[in-house]
Design a protein around this motif. Structure first.
Motif, mmCIF file in Angstrom:
data_model
loop_
_atom_site.group_PDB
_atom_site.id
_atom_site.type_symbol
_atom_site.label_atom_id
_atom_site.label_comp_id
_atom_site.label_asym_id
_atom_site.label_seq_id
_atom_site.Cartn_x
_atom_site.Cartn_y
_atom_site.Cartn_z
ATOM 1 N N VAL A 40 0.843 -1.204 0.000
ATOM 2 C CA VAL A 40 0.000 0.000 0.000
ATOM 3 C C VAL A 40 0.878 1.254 0.000
ATOM 4 N N LEU A 42 0.081 4.320 1.041
ATOM 5 C CA LEU A 42 -0.202 5.213 2.172
ATOM 6 C C LEU A 42 -0.299 6.671 1.736
ATOM 7 N N ASP A 48 -4.780 3.269 -1.521
ATOM 8 C CA ASP A 48 -4.458 2.042 -0.805
ATOM 9 C C ASP A 48 -5.430 0.914 -1.152
ATOM 10 N N ALA A 71 -4.756 -0.311 8.318
ATOM 11 C CA ALA A 71 -5.208 -1.149 7.205
ATOM 12 C C ALA A 71 -6.576 -1.768 7.443
ATOM 13 N N VAL A 74 -8.678 -0.071 5.144
ATOM 14 C CA VAL A 74 -8.437 -0.480 3.760
ATOM 15 C C VAL A 74 -9.179 -1.770 3.448
ATOM 16 N N ILE A 154 2.692 8.000 6.428
ATOM 17 C CA ILE A 154 1.303 8.000 5.965
ATOM 18 C C ILE A 154 0.852 9.440 5.730
ATOM 19 N N CYS A 158 -5.172 9.777 4.107
ATOM 20 C CA CYS A 158 -5.620 8.400 4.364
ATOM 21 C C CYS A 158 -6.615 8.327 5.511
#
Length: 230
Positions: A40, A42, A48, A71, A74, A154, A158
């Motif tokens: 991913v 980020l 992602d 995650a 995600v 990150i 996100c």
């Protein structure tokens, strides 16, 4: 269908990469289950999820999807029909309309949790000392050195976007609740796990049990693998 027909896909959270799953991968392999990790970026939640979807395109058969920390958002945002179960490892699971930040900051942080903020490039890095204090306080000095060396920042993008209907509404989920987590306090984890109606395993482990207590992580993933076997 045998256990070996079910594939496990592992998604690292913020500040980690696929190497954080190395002990889990070998533990699953010793039980006849293959696993891959997702690279991913980020950069945004959509980016992602797109990276996850590209990984899923390369895999045949039913999937148990596993996410650590960030995650969790995600794995809850993908829609691939071959995903038969979700496994959350001390992971965040925002509900529809919530952001990752909403659930992350739901309760008072642990006293050793780091203060986080973007750098001059708009990226959030984990302070060096936070790896031993909060991210993986049960890790060895060697493990901490690797975690710090491979950390990936990150973007605030996100964690600041409301999510849609999460996949945990539609497929069974498991949750490893880390009682000694200094990044996402246990109270927050319990709230999310109960809201998801997940099958919860509680262990006195830190925020990154894939590194410090991989046996517990392998066990909960295998529970999901066996359940989705036809």
């Amino acid at each position: 269908m045998s256990e070996s027909d079910v594939k496990v896909v592992l998604v690292p959270g913020a500040w980690a990469d696929g190497s954080s799953w190395s002990k889990v991968i070998t533990g699953l392999q010793s039980n006849g289950v293959s696993a891959v990790t997702v690279p991913v970026p980020l950069t945004t939640l959509d980016d992602d999820v797109a990276a996850l979807d590209r990984t899923l395109e390369r895999i045949d058969g039913p999937v148990v999807l596993v996410g650590h920390a960030y995650a969790g958002a995600v794995i809850g945002a993908t829609r691939n029909p071959r995903i038969k179960a979700l496994v959350y490892i001390a992971a965040l699971s925002p509900a529809e309309g919530e952001t990752v930040a909403d659930v992350f900051y739901r309760n008072e942080p642990h006293p050793t949790a780091p203060k986080l903020g973007p750098d001059n490039h708009g990226l959030i890095w984990l302070p060096q000392e936070a790896f031993a204090a909060a991210f993986a306080q049960d890790a060895s000095a060697q493990e901490l050195a690797v975690l710090a060396a491979v950390q990936r920042p990150i973007s605030p993008a996100c964690i600041s976007v409301p999510v849609g209907r999460p996949l945990w509404k539609d497929v069974p989920s498991w949750y490893l609740l880390a009682e000694q987590d200094h990044m996402i306090v246990a109270e927050t984890q319990r709230f999310m796990a109960e809201r998801m109606k997940a099958r919860v395993s509680v262990h006195p482990v830190d925020h990154t049990p894939s590194v410090t207590a991989p046996g517990f992580v392998v066990d909960v993933i295998l529970q999901a693998v066996r359940e989705v076997r036809v």
